[in-house]
Design a protein around this motif. Structure first.
Motif, PDB file in Angstrom:
ATOM      1  N   TYR A   1       6.345   9.366   4.286  1.00 60.47           N
ATOM      2  CA  TYR A   1       5.165   8.920   3.524  1.00 60.47           C
ATOM      3  C   TYR A   1       4.812   7.505   3.992  1.00 60.47           C
ATOM      4  O   TYR A   1       5.645   6.593   3.952  1.00 60.47           O
ATOM      5  CB  TYR A   1       5.434   8.923   2.002  1.00 60.47           C
TER       6      TYR A   1
ATOM      7  N   TYR B   1      -1.597   1.603  -1.918  1.00 61.62           N
ATOM      8  CA  TYR B   1      -2.582   2.628  -2.325  1.00 61.62           C
ATOM      9  C   TYR B   1      -3.607   1.948  -3.241  1.00 61.62           C
ATOM     10  O   TYR B   1      -3.238   1.113  -4.074  1.00 61.62           O
ATOM     11  CB  TYR B   1      -1.860   3.758  -3.057  1.00 61.62           C
TER      12      TYR B   1
ATOM     13  N   HIS C   1      -6.522   7.603 -13.861  1.00 62.35           N
ATOM     14  CA  HIS C   1      -6.905   9.016 -14.013  1.00 62.35           C
ATOM     15  C   HIS C   1      -6.710   9.392 -15.471  1.00 62.35           C
ATOM     16  O   HIS C   1      -5.569   9.471 -15.942  1.00 62.35           O
ATOM     17  CB  HIS C   1      -6.046   9.904 -13.119  1.00 62.35           C
TER      18      HIS C   1
ATOM     19  N   GLY D   1       5.985   7.863  -8.775  1.00 62.37           N
ATOM     20  CA  GLY D   1       5.021   7.516  -7.714  1.00 62.37           C
ATOM     21  C   GLY D   1       3.808   6.851  -8.345  1.00 62.37           C
ATOM     22  O   GLY D   1       2.684   7.307  -8.188  1.00 62.37           O
TER      23      GLY D   1
ATOM     24  N   GLY E   1       2.156   4.189  -7.831  1.00 63.67           N
ATOM     25  CA  GLY E   1       1.217   3.364  -7.078  1.00 63.67           C
ATOM     26  C   GLY E   1       1.327   1.914  -7.520  1.00 63.67           C
ATOM     27  O   GLY E   1       2.422   1.439  -7.859  1.00 63.67           O
TER      28      GLY E   1
ATOM     29  N   ASP F   1       8.250   3.704  -8.074  1.00 64.84           N
ATOM     30  CA  ASP F   1       7.591   3.893  -6.784  1.00 64.84           C
ATOM     31  C   ASP F   1       8.483   3.282  -5.708  1.00 64.84           C
ATOM     32  O   ASP F   1       9.221   2.321  -5.964  1.00 64.84           O
ATOM     33  CB  ASP F   1       6.218   3.214  -6.784  1.00 64.84           C
ATOM     34  N   ALA F   2       8.377   3.832  -4.504  1.00 63.80           N
ATOM     35  CA  ALA F   2       9.258   3.358  -3.417  1.00 63.80           C
ATOM     36  C   ALA F   2       8.679   2.171  -2.665  1.00 63.80           C
ATOM     37  O   ALA F   2       9.383   1.538  -1.887  1.00 63.80           O
ATOM     38  CB  ALA F   2       9.532   4.509  -2.454  1.00 63.80           C
TER      39      ALA F   2
ATOM     40  N   HIS G   1       3.854  -2.248  -4.264  1.00 60.23           N
ATOM     41  CA  HIS G   1       3.331  -1.646  -5.500  1.00 60.23           C
ATOM     42  C   HIS G   1       4.047  -2.206  -6.724  1.00 60.23           C
ATOM     43  O   HIS G   1       3.428  -2.577  -7.722  1.00 60.23           O
ATOM     44  CB  HIS G   1       3.529  -0.130  -5.475  1.00 60.23           C
TER      45      HIS G   1
ATOM     46  N   GLY H   1      12.168   2.358  -6.077  1.00 59.56           N
ATOM     47  CA  GLY H   1      13.216   3.273  -5.614  1.00 59.56           C
ATOM     48  C   GLY H   1      12.607   4.553  -5.105  1.00 59.56           C
ATOM     49  O   GLY H   1      11.433   4.840  -5.345  1.00 59.56           O
ATOM     50  N   ARG H   2      13.409   5.280  -4.370  1.00 59.12           N
ATOM     51  CA  ARG H   2      12.964   6.588  -3.846  1.00 59.12           C
ATOM     52  C   ARG H   2      13.431   7.687  -4.796  1.00 59.12           C
ATOM     53  O   ARG H   2      14.504   7.578  -5.392  1.00 59.12           O
ATOM     54  CB  ARG H   2      13.559   6.821  -2.464  1.00 59.12           C
ATOM     55  N   PHE H   3      12.630   8.748  -4.866  1.00 59.24           N
ATOM     56  CA  PHE H   3      12.957   9.849  -5.795  1.00 59.24           C
ATOM     57  C   PHE H   3      14.402  10.326  -5.575  1.00 59.24           C
ATOM     58  O   PHE H   3      15.131  10.583  -6.522  1.00 59.24           O
ATOM     59  CB  PHE H   3      11.998  11.018  -5.599  1.00 59.24           C
TER      60      PHE H   3
ATOM     61  N   GLN I   1       0.906  11.830 -10.329  1.00 63.77           N
ATOM     62  CA  GLN I   1      -0.450  12.104  -9.832  1.00 63.77           C
ATOM     63  C   GLN I   1      -0.501  11.792  -8.347  1.00 63.77           C
ATOM     64  O   GLN I   1      -0.097  10.710  -7.914  1.00 63.77           O
ATOM     65  CB  GLN I   1      -1.470  11.254 -10.607  1.00 63.77           C
ATOM     66  N   GLY I   2      -0.967  12.760  -7.569  1.00 63.35           N
ATOM     67  CA  GLY I   2      -1.166  12.520  -6.134  1.00 63.35           C
ATOM     68  C   GLY I   2       0.130  12.290  -5.391  1.00 63.35           C
ATOM     69  O   GLY I   2       0.168  11.461  -4.480  1.00 63.35           O
TER      70      GLY I   2
HETATM   71  C1  LIG Z   1      -1.093   8.989  -3.217  1.00 63.53           C
HETATM   72  S1  LIG Z   1      -0.128   7.762  -3.985  1.00 63.53           S
HETATM   73  C2  LIG Z   1      -0.492   8.023  -5.698  1.00 63.53           C
HETATM   74  C3  LIG Z   1      -0.288   6.795  -6.532  1.00 63.53           C
HETATM   75  C4  LIG Z   1      -0.646   6.953  -8.018  1.00 63.53           C
HETATM   76  N1  LIG Z   1       0.137   7.989  -8.661  1.00 63.53           N
HETATM   77  C5  LIG Z   1      -2.128   7.222  -8.189  1.00 63.53           C
HETATM   78  O1  LIG Z   1      -2.502   8.351  -8.460  1.00 63.53           O
HETATM   79  O2  LIG Z   1      -2.912   6.277  -8.043  1.00 63.53           O
HETATM   80  C6  LIG Z   1       1.542   8.404  -3.834  1.00 63.53           C
HETATM   81  C7  LIG Z   1       2.617   7.428  -4.299  1.00 63.53           C
HETATM   82  O3  LIG Z   1       3.923   8.012  -4.157  1.00 63.53           O
HETATM   83  C8  LIG Z   1       4.829   7.013  -3.703  1.00 63.53           C
HETATM   84  N2  LIG Z   1       5.948   7.681  -2.993  1.00 63.53           N
HETATM   85  C9  LIG Z   1       5.855   8.435  -1.878  1.00 63.53           C
HETATM   86  N3  LIG Z   1       7.077   8.884  -1.525  1.00 63.53           N
HETATM   87  C10 LIG Z   1       7.946   8.412  -2.446  1.00 63.53           C
HETATM   88  C11 LIG Z   1       9.366   8.554  -2.647  1.00 63.53           C
HETATM   89  N4  LIG Z   1      10.109   9.268  -1.815  1.00 63.53           N
HETATM   90  N5  LIG Z   1       9.933   7.947  -3.711  1.00 63.53           N
HETATM   91  C12 LIG Z   1       9.152   7.209  -4.575  1.00 63.53           C
HETATM   92  N6  LIG Z   1       7.829   7.036  -4.423  1.00 63.53           N
HETATM   93  C13 LIG Z   1       7.229   7.635  -3.388  1.00 63.53           C
HETATM   94  C14 LIG Z   1       3.982   6.163  -2.777  1.00 63.53           C
HETATM   95  O4  LIG Z   1       4.507   4.874  -2.566  1.00 63.53           O
HETATM   96  C15 LIG Z   1       2.635   6.146  -3.489  1.00 63.53           C
HETATM   97  O5  LIG Z   1       2.520   5.054  -4.350  1.00 63.53           O
END
Ligand SMILES: C[S@@+](CC[C@H](N)C(=O)[O-])C[C@H]1O[C@@H](n2cnc3c(N)ncnc32)[C@H](O)[C@@H]1O
Length: 457
Positions: free
Chosen positions: A9, A15, A20, A54, A56, A77-78, A82, A103-105, A122-123
């Motif tokens: 990613y 972002y 929403h 996640g 953002g 969020d990772a 953010h 952190g990462r999921f 979301q997203g």
């Molecule tokens: C498309 S953005 C959506 C952000 C927010 N939810 C929104 O709708 O505005 C996806 C988010 O997922 C986070 N993300 C992606 N991979 C991740 C992971 N492995 N662990 C944690 N967060 C992650 C990204 O940093 C990003 O902020």
């Protein structure tokens, strides 16, 4: 482009800020009630907890925390940038009911016990690797309390089939470009355009036209996030429902009013064909095919209770009008079908909400001679057409003023305005309304008061 990634990613650029409303507790509760289920919050302004996976830049979550002092919010969020922005905004507003973690999921342990009423993502799901998708589902399943609900927004099939080839090429071409992800996206898009221009059977020209139409309306940072992720994969709703089921989560409802009431959008034959499909997830997938849906917002319940047998649960909900009575449009135009809902019930709803949010039960007691169906159809049609939206019982949130002051000042300098906090929750308010209200424009002030929002002095 030699961009850094989090398991594939893209993590180079933040972002863009987004709010929403379909992911807020009042909206989620309203959709559950309309679907005949009990929401996690049983009483007005009951305490609750919400985890956003996640999140953002977290500004939307900060707004929710300011609007709901009775709630406790956690954003994960990772991307360090953010979390830095989110934490700074929460600290500036003095909020103690929201916390952000970087952190990462995959790194998040299972909880000792489930702690959240709502988990939102979301997203996220359609942009990350299959392994991380599984982690998001795991976290939803384990962190939700019984009676809780997960709200998941994801790119869906078959609506995205027209964009599959373009996304694949954009992603591959961008890897070889110089510069950051925004420049690489632009250069890759030029290359895709050139190939399409030369004649390419696999590229849907209409998709590129659409992309060109939306580009000026959105932040340049959105496009690399949408198109340049290696694991980007629109999902089939029926399959996703099955995946969530493995984690104890059952598809409860769509969180978009039009998906909730396809009978108001589709023709009679389409409705009849759908009605023959017994399995709810298969029916939703067929609905996606009929509507060619590009995006789904689904609610998954953990042991949700059905609403009372009286079938009147939905009348408990509070609603706000985005439209004044003299501008209301009592029609939905969908394909060749036009639904006219200009009957007494719809006018009753719009008139009742002209001076601010109210609870259905208070302006339409059960004895209303219009009858249940008329009022229920009117409410759904007004929600589908975006003229009303769910909200909460009023309170005076102590941090509303400082949150609004921060965001109004930023919006006047051109920053995106995620939402403003009012007495009835966090409300989507357009940037233009702020400028107009500043100049004392009557319609902008009326619009804010209909949503229960007061601008800071
Ligand atoms: C498309 S953005 C959506 C952000 C927010 N939810 C929104 O709708 O505005 C996806 C988010 O997922 C986070 N993300 C992606 N991979 C991740 C992971 N492995 N662990 C944690 N967060 C992650 C990204 O940093 C990003 O902020």
């Amino acid at each position: 482009m030699n961009a850094e990634t989090i398991d594939g990613y893209l993590s180079e650029e933040a972002y863009p800020t987004a709010f929403h409303r379909q992911f807020t507790p009042p909206w989620i509760d309203a959709m559950l009630r309309l679907s005949g289920l009990k929401p996690p919050r049983r009483d007005d302004r009951a305490p609750f907890s919400l985890l956003d996976l996640g999140c953002g830049d977290g500004l939307a979550l900060v707004g929710l925390a300011a609007a709901h002092p009775e709630g406790r919010f956690v954003g994960l969020d990772a991307l360090p940038e953010h979390i830095k922005r989110a934490t700074a905004a929460a600290n500036y507003a003095g909020l103690k009911n929201v916390a952000f973690f970087c952190g990462r999921f995959a790194e998040i342990d299972d909880p000792i016990e489930p702690t959240f009423d709502y988990v939102t993502a979301q997203g996220v799901l359609a942009w990350i690797s299959p392994t991380n998708r599984e982690h998001v589902r795991r976290l939803c399943g384990l962190y939700l309390k019984p009676g809780g609900v997960a709200c998941i927004g994801y790119n869906s099939m078959p609506g995205w089939s027209a964009g599959l080839a373009v996304q694949k090429l954009l992603c591959l071409f961008a890897e070889g470009k110089d510069g950051g992800s925004v420049q690489s996206f632009e250069a890759a898009l030029e290359q895709v355009r050139a190939i399409a221009g030369a004649g390419a059977e696999g590229i849907d020209a209409k998709f590129i036209v659409w992309l060109d139409e939306i580009k000026p309306t959105m932040s340049a940072r959105y496009f690399p996030h949408e198109y340049l992720n290696r694991h980007w994969q629109p999902l089939w709703s029926g399959e996703e429902h099955r995946e969530m089921m493995r984690h104890g989560l059952v598809f409860a409802s769509a969180s978009r009013a039009e998906v909730l009431r396809p009978d108001l959008i589709l023709n009679d034959l389409q409705c009849a064909r759908l009605a023959l499909i017994a399995d709810p997830s298969a029916r939703q997938t067929a609905l996606d095919v009929i509507m060619n849906q590009t995006f789904r917002i689904d609610l998954f319940g953990k042991q949700l209770d059905p609403a009372d047998r009286s079938g009147t649960e939905w009348r408990q909900g509070w609603w706000a009008a985005t439209t004044p009575p003299d501008e209301a449009d009592y029609r939905i135009i969908s394909g060749e079908k036009t639904i006219d809902f200009s009957g007494r019930a719809a006018r009753q709803v719009i008139d009742a909400l002209a001076d601010g949010p109210r609870r259905v039960l208070d302006f339409a007691p059960l004895t209303a001679d219009e009858g249940e169906t008329g009022l229920r159809d009117a409410l759904d049609a007004l929600c589908i057409s975006g003229q009303i939206l769910p909200c909460d019982a009023p309170i005076d949130p102590p941090f509303a003023d400082i949150f609004n002051r921060l965001n109004v000042a930023a919006a006047k300098m051109g920053a995106p305005l995620p939402a403003l906090v009012g007495r009835h929750g966090a409300m989507p308010v357009g940037q233009a309304a702020i400028v107009d209200a500043d100049e004392g424009a009557r319609h902008a002030l009326d619009a804010l008061s209909r949503l229960g929002v007061r601008l800071p002095a």
